[in-house]
Design an enzyme around this catalytic site. Structure first.
Site, PDB file in Angstrom:
ATOM      1  N   PRO A 123       0.844  -1.491  -0.312  1.00  0.00           N
ATOM      2  CA  PRO A 123       0.211   0.532   0.392  1.00  0.00           C
ATOM      3  C   PRO A 123       0.654   1.368  -0.445  1.00  0.00           C
ATOM      4  O   PRO A 123       0.131   2.421  -0.933  1.00  0.00           O
ATOM      5  CB  PRO A 123      -0.868  -0.078   1.446  1.00  0.00           C
TER       6      PRO A 123
ATOM      7  N   GLU B 292       9.068  -8.385 -17.329  1.00  0.00           N
ATOM      8  CA  GLU B 292       7.463  -8.069 -16.994  1.00  0.00           C
ATOM      9  C   GLU B 292       7.792  -6.699 -18.337  1.00  0.00           C
ATOM     10  O   GLU B 292       6.160  -7.146 -19.380  1.00  0.00           O
ATOM     11  CB  GLU B 292       7.523  -7.681 -16.056  1.00  0.00           C
TER      12      GLU B 292
ATOM     13  N   SER C 123       5.351   2.761  -6.850  1.00  0.00           N
ATOM     14  CA  SER C 123       6.239   2.413  -7.073  1.00  0.00           C
ATOM     15  C   SER C 123       8.218   2.609  -7.046  1.00  0.00           C
ATOM     16  O   SER C 123       8.739   2.342  -7.697  1.00  0.00           O
ATOM     17  CB  SER C 123       6.242   4.685  -8.365  1.00  0.00           C
TER      18      SER C 123
ATOM     19  N   GLY D 106       3.000  -2.613 -13.433  1.00  0.00           N
ATOM     20  CA  GLY D 106       5.153  -3.430 -13.455  1.00  0.00           C
ATOM     21  C   GLY D 106       5.925  -1.664 -14.104  1.00  0.00           C
ATOM     22  O   GLY D 106       6.779  -2.101 -14.423  1.00  0.00           O
ATOM     23  N   GLY D 107       5.535  -1.124 -13.248  1.00  0.00           N
ATOM     24  CA  GLY D 107       6.273   0.529 -13.128  1.00  0.00           C
ATOM     25  C   GLY D 107       5.099   1.331 -14.195  1.00  0.00           C
ATOM     26  O   GLY D 107       4.962   0.411 -15.510  1.00  0.00           O
TER      27      GLY D 107
ATOM     28  N   THR E   6      -1.820  -9.202  -8.393  1.00  0.00           N
ATOM     29  CA  THR E   6      -2.639 -10.895  -9.280  1.00  0.00           C
ATOM     30  C   THR E   6      -2.426 -11.872  -9.269  1.00  0.00           C
ATOM     31  O   THR E   6      -1.871 -12.275  -8.453  1.00  0.00           O
ATOM     32  CB  THR E   6      -1.894 -10.612 -10.521  1.00  0.00           C
TER      33      THR E   6
ATOM     34  N   GLN F  66     -12.239   8.147 -45.805  1.00  0.00           N
ATOM     35  CA  GLN F  66     -10.728   8.556 -45.308  1.00  0.00           C
ATOM     36  C   GLN F  66     -10.717   8.340 -44.319  1.00  0.00           C
ATOM     37  O   GLN F  66      -9.797   7.722 -43.959  1.00  0.00           O
ATOM     38  CB  GLN F  66     -10.367   9.521 -46.623  1.00  0.00           C
TER      39      GLN F  66
ATOM     40  N   GLN G 117     -13.986   3.682 -31.467  1.00  0.00           N
ATOM     41  CA  GLN G 117     -13.916   5.253 -32.874  1.00  0.00           C
ATOM     42  C   GLN G 117     -14.718   4.674 -34.093  1.00  0.00           C
ATOM     43  O   GLN G 117     -15.589   4.852 -34.676  1.00  0.00           O
ATOM     44  CB  GLN G 117     -13.012   6.630 -32.474  1.00  0.00           C
TER      45      GLN G 117
END
Lengths: 254, 407
Positions: free
Chosen positions: B149, B269, B153, B390-391, B179, B306, B363
């Site tokens: 927690p 990773e 980072s 993973g950063g 995970t 287009q 879109q």
């Protein structure tokens, strides 16, 4: 038990094929190829029969360009023991009869107890090779197999066929030619170890000449054309108008 | 038009074809059940491992290694593990899974890749046999716990501690955003070693421990409700005076801490993420090509406009660049080249490009794309993880700049 399975390289059945502008065939540039799905079922059945017999050999054979080696490798990755490629660079230059006579020459070399093939291929849809091969060999045939049981003495096989009104069970003496229908089995995936091992398995190459087969087709393709496009329908305002059109324009009502 | 197949061998292409058929048949039909949490990804993982012979490969590798070690050939024994790692095959597995469910791929990767491979790389033989093999064959579910927690980072500011007490380490603390944590059997958990003699620097170092569900004091939370990756359960690990046998210290040596090993996992990773991105972008491209030809507006297929063409062409360019990154990462792994700035750059670019590609795909589909049945909005939500997990992007930029500007 030695089983020969004939496999064919065909365009990916999920792609929309385009005709060559000059009508001499379909455009194959940029099209992915796969093993005829019915032939995959035949390979699976051969592997299961070999496993059940507790031994033997499954040989996959094809007639085609060097690229067809990929389709042989697929069979080898599923578990077949070795492959045979009869080199042919022009698919339009051979017909079902040439294929059947070529397979007959392969059978003469290998002497299998059983030849398994897909009932037809999704490119030509001719459904002729298994029957012709059996005739050329003078062997019994059982086509559209949905179940194959080989007798313990390996002298005969019981084959269930799906007919229109129900199931038909045939007993054929071995050696025989059996063609595989859709519901014969659910083929396995080629596993990672299977794919790795396939690389080292042997593929022998032959030519029509080396097998003593005359490349003389009895049927040649004259031309290919796409079916006419369906025209758009019309909206009618009333039942009377509809009946009138059906009577006088479509002439389907008297 | 069939694509130019670049960088894959004939064997790779066969593997890929077999995997694609498998995913279409086994994964595609359960995508929404996985998304809704009605089924967990682990049964699928087991099926995948068994059908493709992954389990057979793992067991074969381990049997041969034991044989060679027993014969006294240590080098050949080590070679078995090295030969078992095939980064191209791993990439193909991930690419094909991500076509249908990036979440399933994440759960699979966290278990076999993060947890299983960590134990296989650094574990003792006993640890590999007991913990890595069951995870690598997908019999058991593994997770890898670094983040806390208060240490995201800044991962190595972790507060989870381990203290030696006789034949056990006592672990206390918590992990989050892990995970597979809610359903894991096997946990690799990082903790700071506290000792009665704090002057021993090695003992203040970060170590990894292998924990098993059922150990008193170890508990996990409910799966989080996340923005994306719904198919992959994520949660917390709570450690309250968990008594972990000394034999469960990863690698078995107090003198050999695991901080560098954890950095190596993070790099691995980052290296794997471009493969996940490639699977997603290839699927988006296929879906957009198909839909834009089918969907008609103003009397013609939208593929003829287009502005739609531009998005589809961009999707293809993104796919091309990501595929080149995938091959570069595979090449680096095959050659044992460990360089964080390349791994970070690949992850940074691919993650951002995939989110953008996903938004473009939505879109192209317009209103239909905003509804989940079209299968494209899920890809955007899933891909957003790659700019955080993973950063974060910001951390990747930091790594790149630090390596470029050092000295």
């Amino acid at each position: 038990m030695k089983i020969l399975v004939a496999v064919k390289r065909v365009p990916d059945t999920t792609v929309k094929l385009k005709l060559k502008p000059d009508g001499t065939g379909v455009v194959t540039d940029g099209v992915n190829f796969e093993v005829n799905p019915f032939d995959v079922i035949a390979v699976e059945e051969a592997l299961r029969l070999k496993e059940k017999a507790g031994g033997g050999e499954v040989i996959v054979a094809t007639i085609g360009s060097k690229d067809a080696t990929q389709q042989l490798r697929h069979g080898l990755a599923m578990g077949a023991d070795r492959g045979i490629l009869v080199v042919n660079d022009d698919d339009n230059a051979i017909d079902a009869d040439v294929v059947a006579r070529t397979l007959k020459a392969v059978v003469a070399k290998e002497q299998p107890t059983l030849v398994l093939v897909g009932k037809q291929s999704p490119d030509g849809e001719s459904n002729q090779v298994p029957q012709m091969l059996a005739e050329h060999l003078g062997w019994p045939q059982a086509t559209f197999a949905s179940k194959v049981v080989v007798a313990a003495d390996k002298a005969s096989a019981e084959v269930t066929r799906e007919a229109d009104g129900g199931l038909e069970t045939l007993s054929v003496r071995l050696p025989a030619v059996i063609s595989a229908d859709l519901r014969l089995n659910e083929p396995r995936y080629a596993s990672l170890p299977g794919i790795m091992k396939a690389k080292a398995k042997k593929i022998d190459e032959f030519t029509f000449e080396s097998l003593g087969v005359a490349k003389a087709p009895k049927v040649t393709a004259v031309g290919f054309f796409a079916p006419p496009e369906r025209k758009a329908g019309a909206v009618v305002a009333s039942v009377e108008e509809l009946v009138n059109k059906l009577k006088n324009e479509a002439k389907v009502l008297g | 038009m069939a694509d130019v197949t670049f960088g894959w061998s004939e064997q790779h292409l066969m593997v890929r074809q077999a995997l694609r058929q498998f995913m279409e048949k086994e994964l595609k039909p359960i995508v929404w059940d996985l998304e809704d949490g009605k089924v967990l990804p682990y049964e699928f993982a087991r099926k995948l491992a068994n059908t493709f012979g992954l389990a057979e490969l793992v067991r074969g590798m381990w049997a041969r290694r034991k044989e060679k070690k027993a014969a006294g050939d240590r080098e050949a024994a080590a070679g078995e593990i090295a030969a078992f790692r095939d980064p191209a095959m791993s990439a193909l597995l991930v690419i094909e899974m991500c076509r249908y469910s990036p979440g399933a791929a994440l759960a699979f990767g966290a278990s076999l890749g993060l947890c299983g491979q960590t134990i296989l790389s650094k574990g003792t033989d006993d640890q590999i046999e007991r913990f890595a093999i069951p995870v690598l064959t997908a019999e058991k579910v593994g997770c890898w716990g670094l983040t806390e927690p208060e240490a995201g980072s800044d991962a190595f500011s972790m507060r989870t501690t381990a203290r030696l007490d006789g034949d056990y380490y006592i672990l206390n603390g918590s992990k989050t955003l892990i995970t597979n944590a809610p359903y894991a059997d096997t946990f690799v958990v990082y903790a700071r070693m506290k000792s009665p003699t704090p002057d021993n620097a090695a003992r203040e170092a970060i170590h990894a421990f292998i924990l098993e569900r059922g150990m008193p004091g170890l508990s996990t939370g409910q799966p989080f409700k996340k923005m994306g990756m719904h198919a992959s359960p994520t949660g917390e690990i709570f450690l309250s005076d968990v008594r972990v046998p000394r034999a469960n210290l990863l690698g078995g040596k107090e003198k050999d801490p695991s901080r560098d090993q954890a950095v190596g996992v993070l790099m691995g990773e980052r290296t794997a993420m471009p493969s996940m991105c490639l699977g997603i972008v290839e699927r988006l491209l296929d879906e957009c090509v198909r839909y834009s030809k089918e969907r008609k507006q103003f009397g013609r297929p939208i593929a003829e406009f287009q502005l739609v063409q531009q998005k589809i062409a961009n999707l293809f360019v993104t796919r091309e660049i990501i595929e080149m990154y995938v091959h570069k990462m595979i090449w680096m792994q095959q050659n044992g080249i460990k360089s964080m700035k390349e791994a970070s750059a690949a992850k940074l670019y691919c993650g951002r490009a995939t989110v953008e590609a996903g938004l473009d795909a939505v879109q192209v589909f317009g209103g239909a794309g905003y509804i989940r049945d079209a299968g494209v909005e899920m890809m955007v939500r899933d891909a957003k993880l790659f700019t955080i997990g993973g950063g974060t992007d910001e951390i990747q930029i930091g790594w790149i700049a630090r390596e470029l500007l050092k000295d």
